[in-house]
Design an enzyme around this catalytic site. Structure first.
Site, PDB file in Angstrom:
ATOM      1  N   LYS A  75       4.362   3.493   0.691  1.00 37.93           N
ATOM      2  CA  LYS A  75       3.363   2.516   1.151  1.00 37.93           C
ATOM      3  C   LYS A  75       3.300   1.254   0.281  1.00 37.93           C
ATOM      4  O   LYS A  75       3.116   0.157   0.794  1.00 37.93           O
ATOM      5  CB  LYS A  75       1.977   3.161   1.194  1.00 37.93           C
ATOM      6  CG  LYS A  75       1.806   4.169   2.317  1.00 37.93           C
ATOM      7  CD  LYS A  75       0.378   4.691   2.305  1.00 37.93           C
ATOM      8  CE  LYS A  75       0.112   5.644   3.432  1.00 37.93           C
ATOM      9  NZ  LYS A  75      -1.322   5.940   3.569  1.00 37.93           N
ATOM     10  N   ASP A 111      -5.859   2.170   7.334  1.00 38.06           N
ATOM     11  CA  ASP A 111      -6.663   3.293   6.833  1.00 38.06           C
ATOM     12  C   ASP A 111      -8.160   2.965   6.785  1.00 38.06           C
ATOM     13  O   ASP A 111      -8.994   3.822   7.109  1.00 38.06           O
ATOM     14  CB  ASP A 111      -6.186   3.720   5.442  1.00 38.06           C
ATOM     15  CG  ASP A 111      -4.909   4.548   5.506  1.00 38.06           C
ATOM     16  OD1 ASP A 111      -4.621   5.127   6.574  1.00 38.06           O
ATOM     17  OD2 ASP A 111      -4.186   4.615   4.492  1.00 38.06           O
TER      18      ASP A 111
END
Ligand code: ATR
Length: 286
Positions: A75, A111
């Site tokens: 990520k 997220d």
């Protein structure tokens, strides 16, 4: 050159290392089926050594993907390698969703969106909280702090075993965020109306801190981003203490929505049936 097969049948991926536990193919596969779309979404294992080349193939169009999800451990690197990183991903320093636009790899992080949308669905008044306590200051806590701050919650207390990590996050996310070591937990819980576990505590069966649930406001909401097991020790205790709880599976489901819309052009819904499918897989494979 635009291959007509690609136009008719867009392809997306989730890339990680390892990748076999990813539930994303179940989620996106369900939506592709729901919309009756010719498209595909596949899990690809990409080692850290190969990640650079993977992104280059995405950019050039050689790999044939419209975009995809990025998971552990890529990520942060995805954020560094993308050509355009939006403000949300830049602040977190990590991207979980990529897409290609005019030969450029674009990156965001969904997220925080997923976290907020899960609470919106199950406890719509959650953002009326005045005081939030976030347990943990690892990678996963960043999006949570961002979401809670961006919904306007006045005081956000980050409590972590390693206080320096909490301090870094307080510095990063601004003046409404305060850092504490674990010893301050009882005190900080006083009157809190939102408690979020972002730590990996309880996942590996290690000793668990004694949490004074009675210190929270009676109307407090407790949530855990861990969803294996679905009902964590934290959630069980909070429930037994009479507090409202929301499990972490909804965050996983909701964070997938913006990516699907980018790659496949339809905005999907998080339905009870989708949740059941993922729950069944969790039960079967843990
Ligand atoms: P992630 O990126 O998934 O958040 P991480 O960066 O390893 O994973 O962070 C895990 C979090 O759980 C951290 O907040 C960690 O505390 P430290 O920063 O002090 O390491 C917390 N954590 C893990 N095991 C713990 C334990 N036994 N006691 C207290 N906190 C723990």
């Amino acid at each position: 050159m635009n291959d007509s097969r690609e136009t008719i049948s867009p392809r997306a991926f989730v890339a990680g290392y390892p990748i076999r536990h990813s539930r994303s193919p179940i989620i996106h596969g369900y939506w592709l089926q729901q919309f009756n779309l010719f498209g595909s979404y596949a899990a690809v294992e990409v080692s850290p050594e190969d990640f650079h080349a993977f992104i280059a193939g995405l950019r050039s169009g050689e790999s044939g993907y419209r975009g995809g999800n990025i998971t552990i451990p890529h990520k942060e690197e995805a954020c560094r390698l993308a050509d355009h990183v939006d403000d949300i991903a830049r602040e977190i320093g990590a991207a979980n969703t990529l897409w290609v636009e005019e030969g450029k790899v674009c990156a965001t992080n969904t997220d925080a969106y997923g976290f907020a949308a899960n609470l919106d669905q199950h406890q719509p008044d959650w953002a009326k909280a005045d005081k939030a306590v976030v347990l943990g200051a690892g990678g996963a806590s960043r999006a949570i702090i961002q979401a809670v701050r961006d919904r306007g919650i006045r005081e956000i207390h980050v409590v972590n075993r390693t206080v320096q990590r909490a301090q870094e996050l307080a510095h990063l996310f601004g003046e409404r965020v305060f850092a504490h070591g674990m010893a301050a937990l009882d005190e900080v819980l006083g009157g809190a109306d939102l408690f979020i576990n972002t730590s990996s505590l309880g996942m590996k069966g290690e000793a668990f801190p004694k949490i004074r649930w009675d210190r929270l406001a009676a109307s407090a909401i407790v949530t855990d981003i861990v969803y294996v097991p679905l009902k964590t020790q934290m959630l069980r205790e909070a429930e037994a203490a009479g507090l409202a709880t929301v499990d972490g599976l909804g965050m996983l489901l909701h964070q997938a929505v913006p990516g699907f819309e980018k790659w496949f052009g339809r905005r999907p819904e998080v339905t009870p049936e989708l949740r059941q499918r993922v729950e069944a897989d969790l039960e079967a494979h843990g």
